[in-house]
Design an enzyme around this catalytic site. Structure first.
Site, PDB file in Angstrom:
ATOM      1  N   HIS A   1       0.870  -1.258   0.038  1.00 13.97           N
ATOM      2  CA  HIS A   1       0.185  -0.343  -0.253  1.00 13.97           C
ATOM      3  C   HIS A   1       0.953   1.591  -0.148  1.00 13.97           C
ATOM      4  CE1 HIS A   1      -4.156   1.450   0.936  1.00 13.97           C
ATOM      5  NE2 HIS A   1      -3.621   2.879   0.341  1.00 13.97           N
TER       6      HIS A   1
ATOM      7  N   ARG B   1       2.782   9.375  -6.130  1.00  9.86           N
ATOM      8  CA  ARG B   1       2.215  11.298  -6.245  1.00  9.86           C
ATOM      9  C   ARG B   1       2.670  11.554  -8.051  1.00  9.86           C
ATOM     10  NH1 ARG B   1      -0.825  10.670  -2.441  1.00  9.86           N
ATOM     11  NH2 ARG B   1      -0.117  11.622  -0.556  1.00  9.86           N
TER      12      ARG B   1
ATOM     13  N   ASN C   1      -5.080   6.777  -6.586  1.00  9.13           N
ATOM     14  CA  ASN C   1      -5.666   8.006  -6.138  1.00  9.13           C
ATOM     15  C   ASN C   1      -4.536   9.248  -6.933  1.00  9.13           C
ATOM     16  OD1 ASN C   1      -3.784   7.079  -4.461  1.00  9.13           O
ATOM     17  ND2 ASN C   1      -5.362   8.625  -2.876  1.00  9.13           N
TER      18      ASN C   1
ATOM     19  N   HIS D   1     -10.838   0.889   0.477  1.00 10.14           N
ATOM     20  CA  HIS D   1     -11.177   1.344   1.845  1.00 10.14           C
ATOM     21  C   HIS D   1     -11.722   2.344   3.012  1.00 10.14           C
ATOM     22  CE1 HIS D   1      -9.310   5.708   3.409  1.00 10.14           C
ATOM     23  NE2 HIS D   1     -11.012   6.034   3.870  1.00 10.14           N
TER      24      HIS D   1
ATOM     25  N   ASN E   1      -5.489   8.905   7.895  1.00 15.96           N
ATOM     26  CA  ASN E   1      -6.820   8.564   7.417  1.00 15.96           C
ATOM     27  C   ASN E   1      -6.854   6.885   7.317  1.00 15.96           C
ATOM     28  OD1 ASN E   1      -9.554   7.954   7.220  1.00 15.96           O
ATOM     29  ND2 ASN E   1     -10.273   9.134   5.273  1.00 15.96           N
TER      30      ASN E   1
ATOM     31  N   ASP F   1       1.001   2.005   3.897  1.00 15.57           N
ATOM     32  CA  ASP F   1       0.195   3.483   3.651  1.00 15.57           C
ATOM     33  C   ASP F   1       1.315   4.614   3.478  1.00 15.57           C
ATOM     34  OD1 ASP F   1      -2.233   4.623   2.696  1.00 15.57           O
ATOM     35  OD2 ASP F   1      -2.688   4.804   3.976  1.00 15.57           O
TER      36      ASP F   1
HETATM   37 ZN   LIG Z   1      -6.599   4.522   2.130  1.00 19.07          ZN
END
Ligand SMILES: [Zn+2]
Length: 401
Positions: free
Chosen positions: A39, A43, A73, A157, A255, A282
């Site tokens: 994970h 960017r 993302n 998520h 988060n 993450d």
């Molecule tokens: Zn996430």
């Protein structure tokens, strides 16, 4: 013993050093199969000031990882075969496999499924709208059915966005004391419950970055029933609690957020017993000017690639986790989840190796990170054990420190 690598392949162990070989003296070190971070947020494209694919690979190597899976993302989102291939190819210059977890829906908008079969043909085995949940249960159900049919998994998520809306930290005693809006643990667990029901109804799901005790209990119960639910946990949720937010240092804002001690303990127990089978970071880089804002405005997320290995050696191994269990969580399980081949240290196998100095004492210095971002809550921590380097795909990084 001598470990002999030729053309990227492990040779028969020899007591004598073959003529002409480059020799690296690694006495006192451990050599394990290459670590894998399931994970990671790179960017690029879109926010190259915070991280590029190249800088993310450099951070991975520096942290001892030979494989990563990056989340979709970016801007634009990784939602078609062409952009997925482009991202993966950027990793070819490094001894790091860059796997892509592609978006579930076009533009991660939660509406229309991506061309999953085309994307699976490129080798992708994971889909996620991470950065946020799949809001529509209908879309999520169809995504699970379709992905499973293609031999891929959905990574959720888990978050009820209405319950978590406006929150900057865990909802609890500390958010009340600090006057910061909270995100309750059940915002995560309600979505985990939805995933368990979908798994029972139709198939298989993976839960990202589990942080709440209620989520752990739901996953444990689902596994007992034989449902195919798997999940991951991050070092910060195993080592920190929401009390750390009391300095308003935004490096403690992510988060899902840091939770209470009961949640931390539940995640640790689940990590130990395999209820959560993957250790991931993450890794979420943010530029200094973005992260250095008021607590409620700053973006969520922290970097993790360059501290995860040292944190595990310092805090997990002395606290009841064996090295073989740790390797299961960070070498084998993540690759199994993505249906990738498993590295082995054996004659004739590709040399896919992480080299660890288990006794190296050091202080975490974010300024030394290879990542373009420095947003870590672990700066200044004294850690024992560090990645000395990696060997993979005939490329090696072995550093001196
Ligand atoms: Zn996430």
């Amino acid at each position: 013993m001598n470990l002999h690598v030729r053309d990227g392949v492990l040779q028969q162990t020899a007591s004598e050093v073959p003529a002409g070989a480059d020799v690296i003296d690694l006495r006192g070190h451990w050599i394990t199969p290459g670590w894998f971070d399931l994970h990671v947020h790179l960017r690029e494209p879109g926010k190259e000031v915070a991280e590029t694919i190249a800088s993310g690979c450099m951070a991975a190597m520096n942290g001892g990882f030979t494989g990563i899976a990056c989340m979709p993302n970016t801007q634009p989102a990784l939602d078609d075969a062409a952009i997925v291939n482009w991202v993966r190819e950027q990793g070819n210059a490094f001894p790091v496999d860059v796997n892509v977890i592609a978006a579930i829906t076009r533009g991660r908008e939660g509406k229309e499924l991506v061309e999953m079969s085309e994307i699976v043909e490129t080798g992708v085995r994971g889909f996620s709208d991470d950065g946020g949940p799949v809001k529509s249960s209908a879309v999520l159900l169809h995504a699970v059915e379709y992905a499973n049919m293609l031999g891929a998994r959905i990574f959720e998520h888990a978050e009820d966005i209405y319950l978590a809306e406006g929150g900057s930290m865990n909802d609890g005693e500390w958010s009340t004391r600090l006057g910061v809006s909270g995100m309750p643990t059940i915002a995560e667990a309600i979505d985990v419950a939805r995933c368990v029901l979908i798994a029972e109804y139709t198939g298989e799901l993976f839960i990202c970055h589990v942080s709440a005790r209620e989520s752990v209990e739901l996953i444990r119960g689902a596994k007992k029933k034989g449902l195919r639910i798997t999940g991951e946990v991050c070092p910060h949720h195993l080592l920190l609690t929401d009390e750390a937010c009391n300095t308003f240092d935004t490096n403690f804002k992510m988060n899902p957020p840091l939770r209470g001690e009961a949640d931390r303990k539940a995640c640790w127990d689940a990590f130990l017993d395999g209820t959560l089978e993957v250790y991931c970071t993450d890794h979420a880089p943010h530029a200094w000017e973005d992260k250095t804002q008021e607590f409620d405005i700053a973006p969520f997320g922290i970097v993790g690639l360059e501290t995860a290995l040292s944190l595990a050696l310092t805090h997990f191994l002395p606290n009841g986790m064996s090295l073989s269990t740790l390797l299961d969580r960070v070498v084998y399980s993540p690759r199994e989840i993505l249906s990738q081949s498993l590295p082995q240290i054996a004659e004739g196998q590709p040399a896919n190796l992480t080299i660890i100095d288990p006794t190296h004492k050091h202080t975490v210095k974010p300024a030394d990170f290879k990542s373009l971002s420095r947003n870590t809550p672990f700066g200044g921590w004294e850690l024992t054990g560090r990645a000395r380097g990696v060997i993979h795909r005939s490329m090696a990084l072995v550093q001196t420190f």
